[in-house]
Design a protein around this motif. Structure first.
Motif, PDB file in Angstrom:
ATOM      1  N   TRP A   7      15.743 -17.645   6.164  1.00  0.00           N
ATOM      2  CA  TRP A   7      15.476 -18.968   6.732  1.00  0.00           C
ATOM      3  C   TRP A   7      14.161 -18.966   7.507  1.00  0.00           C
ATOM      4  N   ALA A   8      13.947 -17.933   8.321  1.00  0.00           N
ATOM      5  CA  ALA A   8      12.724 -17.839   9.129  1.00  0.00           C
ATOM      6  C   ALA A   8      11.500 -17.661   8.236  1.00  0.00           C
ATOM      7  N   ASN A   9      11.611 -16.854   7.189  1.00  0.00           N
ATOM      8  CA  ASN A   9      10.493 -16.692   6.255  1.00  0.00           C
ATOM      9  C   ASN A   9      10.139 -18.027   5.600  1.00  0.00           C
ATOM     10  N   ALA A  10      11.154 -18.794   5.219  1.00  0.00           N
ATOM     11  CA  ALA A  10      10.909 -20.098   4.597  1.00  0.00           C
ATOM     12  C   ALA A  10      10.216 -21.047   5.574  1.00  0.00           C
ATOM     13  N   GLU A  25      -5.916 -14.499   8.264  1.00  0.00           N
ATOM     14  CA  GLU A  25      -5.234 -13.541   9.132  1.00  0.00           C
ATOM     15  C   GLU A  25      -3.727 -13.798   9.182  1.00  0.00           C
ATOM     16  N   THR A  26      -3.332 -15.057   9.291  1.00  0.00           N
ATOM     17  CA  THR A  26      -1.900 -15.361   9.331  1.00  0.00           C
ATOM     18  C   THR A  26      -1.251 -15.105   7.975  1.00  0.00           C
ATOM     19  N   VAL A  27      -1.957 -15.420   6.904  1.00  0.00           N
ATOM     20  CA  VAL A  27      -1.416 -15.164   5.565  1.00  0.00           C
ATOM     21  C   VAL A  27      -1.271 -13.659   5.345  1.00  0.00           C
ATOM     22  N   GLN A  28      -2.238 -12.877   5.820  1.00  0.00           N
ATOM     23  CA  GLN A  28      -2.143 -11.431   5.676  1.00  0.00           C
ATOM     24  C   GLN A  28      -0.956 -10.872   6.464  1.00  0.00           C
ATOM     25  N   LEU A  29      -0.731 -11.378   7.664  1.00  0.00           N
ATOM     26  CA  LEU A  29       0.438 -10.949   8.444  1.00  0.00           C
ATOM     27  C   LEU A  29       1.737 -11.307   7.720  1.00  0.00           C
ATOM     28  N   PHE A  30       1.775 -12.519   7.180  1.00  0.00           N
ATOM     29  CA  PHE A  30       2.983 -12.958   6.485  1.00  0.00           C
ATOM     30  C   PHE A  30       3.215 -12.116   5.233  1.00  0.00           C
ATOM     31  N   SER A  31       2.160 -11.860   4.470  1.00  0.00           N
ATOM     32  CA  SER A  31       2.332 -11.044   3.268  1.00  0.00           C
ATOM     33  C   SER A  31       2.758  -9.623   3.643  1.00  0.00           C
ATOM     34  N   HIS A  32       2.304  -9.135   4.785  1.00  0.00           N
ATOM     35  CA  HIS A  32       2.723  -7.810   5.255  1.00  0.00           C
ATOM     36  C   HIS A  32       4.240  -7.774   5.486  1.00  0.00           C
ATOM     37  N   ILE A  33       4.765  -8.810   6.112  1.00  0.00           N
ATOM     38  CA  ILE A  33       6.216  -8.900   6.315  1.00  0.00           C
ATOM     39  C   ILE A  33       6.928  -8.826   4.969  1.00  0.00           C
ATOM     40  N   LEU A  34       6.466  -9.625   4.036  1.00  0.00           N
ATOM     41  CA  LEU A  34       7.141  -9.756   2.746  1.00  0.00           C
ATOM     42  C   LEU A  34       7.032  -8.492   1.905  1.00  0.00           C
ATOM     43  N   PHE A  35       5.850  -7.884   1.890  1.00  0.00           N
ATOM     44  CA  PHE A  35       5.702  -6.636   1.140  1.00  0.00           C
ATOM     45  C   PHE A  35       6.521  -5.520   1.785  1.00  0.00           C
ATOM     46  N   ALA A  36       6.569  -5.483   3.118  1.00  0.00           N
ATOM     47  CA  ALA A  36       7.367  -4.460   3.803  1.00  0.00           C
ATOM     48  C   ALA A  36       8.852  -4.629   3.472  1.00  0.00           C
ATOM     49  N   GLU A  37       9.343  -5.866   3.451  1.00  0.00           N
ATOM     50  CA  GLU A  37      10.739  -6.103   3.061  1.00  0.00           C
ATOM     51  C   GLU A  37      10.986  -5.547   1.662  1.00  0.00           C
ATOM     52  N   LYS A  38      10.066  -5.843   0.754  1.00  0.00           N
ATOM     53  CA  LYS A  38      10.208  -5.381  -0.625  1.00  0.00           C
ATOM     54  C   LYS A  38      10.209  -3.850  -0.692  1.00  0.00           C
ATOM     55  N   VAL A  39       9.326  -3.222   0.071  1.00  0.00           N
ATOM     56  CA  VAL A  39       9.263  -1.758   0.109  1.00  0.00           C
ATOM     57  C   VAL A  39      10.600  -1.180   0.565  1.00  0.00           C
ATOM     58  N   TRP A  40      11.134  -1.712   1.652  1.00  0.00           N
ATOM     59  CA  TRP A  40      12.381  -1.155   2.194  1.00  0.00           C
ATOM     60  C   TRP A  40      13.552  -1.342   1.246  1.00  0.00           C
ATOM     61  N   PHE A  41      13.673  -2.508   0.633  1.00  0.00           N
ATOM     62  CA  PHE A  41      14.784  -2.707  -0.299  1.00  0.00           C
ATOM     63  C   PHE A  41      14.616  -1.838  -1.540  1.00  0.00           C
ATOM     64  N   THR A  42      13.382  -1.599  -1.943  1.00  0.00           N
ATOM     65  CA  THR A  42      13.123  -0.684  -3.063  1.00  0.00           C
ATOM     66  C   THR A  42      13.558   0.725  -2.695  1.00  0.00           C
ATOM     67  N   ARG A  43      13.198   1.171  -1.499  1.00  0.00           N
ATOM     68  CA  ARG A  43      13.591   2.507  -1.037  1.00  0.00           C
ATOM     69  C   ARG A  43      15.101   2.649  -0.943  1.00  0.00           C
ATOM     70  N   LYS A  61       0.485 -18.653  -2.557  1.00  0.00           N
ATOM     71  CA  LYS A  61       1.275 -18.727  -3.788  1.00  0.00           C
ATOM     72  C   LYS A  61       2.018 -17.405  -3.990  1.00  0.00           C
ATOM     73  N   VAL A  62       1.329 -16.293  -3.791  1.00  0.00           N
ATOM     74  CA  VAL A  62       1.972 -14.977  -3.913  1.00  0.00           C
ATOM     75  C   VAL A  62       3.048 -14.832  -2.837  1.00  0.00           C
ATOM     76  N   CYS A  63       2.745 -15.287  -1.615  1.00  0.00           N
ATOM     77  CA  CYS A  63       3.744 -15.223  -0.536  1.00  0.00           C
ATOM     78  C   CYS A  63       4.990 -16.026  -0.902  1.00  0.00           C
ATOM     79  N   SER A  64       4.788 -17.188  -1.460  1.00  0.00           N
ATOM     80  CA  SER A  64       5.910 -18.034  -1.857  1.00  0.00           C
ATOM     81  C   SER A  64       6.781 -17.322  -2.897  1.00  0.00           C
ATOM     82  N   GLU A  65       6.146 -16.668  -3.857  1.00  0.00           N
ATOM     83  CA  GLU A  65       6.876 -15.916  -4.876  1.00  0.00           C
ATOM     84  C   GLU A  65       7.634 -14.749  -4.238  1.00  0.00           C
ATOM     85  N   LEU A  66       6.997 -14.065  -3.281  1.00  0.00           N
ATOM     86  CA  LEU A  66       7.649 -12.937  -2.604  1.00  0.00           C
ATOM     87  C   LEU A  66       8.845 -13.390  -1.777  1.00  0.00           C
TER      88      LEU A  66
END
Length: 145
Positions: A7-10, A25-43, A61-66
């Protein structure tokens, strides 16, 4: 906790999409959150996460997909998790190649806290740019659901 995270990500995504000019800068921070989530669930699935970037430049657009991918990934993973699974150890290498082990419980807690920390940073940057921050408070989430 993960329903709140989704909900918060949305809400953050919507706030960033409503900006007149995309703030890198804000988009990079947001993508960092999303990529980190993906990394952890992959691990936690026992898969190699070394090909997933932690810090990279992408657009909204990439953030939205993530956001959608992570929602599906976390929902599927958590729905198959039992209470006894929470104390299972996950062995993984971090982005620098150092080996670690943590329980699924510890990793899930980290994912939730890590994202909330960076969403707070994004909101701080939004306010500094004169934009109303996204209300991502847990209590607001609870009131709405």
């Amino acid at each position: 906790m993960f329903e709140h995270l989704t909900w918060a990500n949305a809400r953050i995504l919507k706030a960033l999409q409503n900006m007149k000019v995309e703030n890198e800068e804000t988009v990079q921070l947001f993508s960092h959150i999303l990529f980190a989530e993906k990394v952890w669930f992959t691990r936690m699935q026992g898969l190699d996460s070394s090909n997933i970037p932690i810090w990279t430049e992408v657009d909204l657009k990439v953030c939205s997909e993530l956001v959608e991918q992570n929602k599906e990934l976390s929902t599927k993973f958590l729905s198959q998790l039992s209470n006894t699974d929470l104390d299972k150890l996950v062995f993984y290498r971090n982005s620098k190649g150092t080996e670690f082990k943590n329980t699924i419980r510890e990793i899930l807690t980290h994912i939730a806290l890590h994202g909330q920390h960076h969403r707070g940073q994004i909101n701080l940057k939004l306010r500094a740019d004169g934009i109303e921050p996204a209300n991502i408070d847990f209590i607001t989430f609870v009131r709405e659901y």
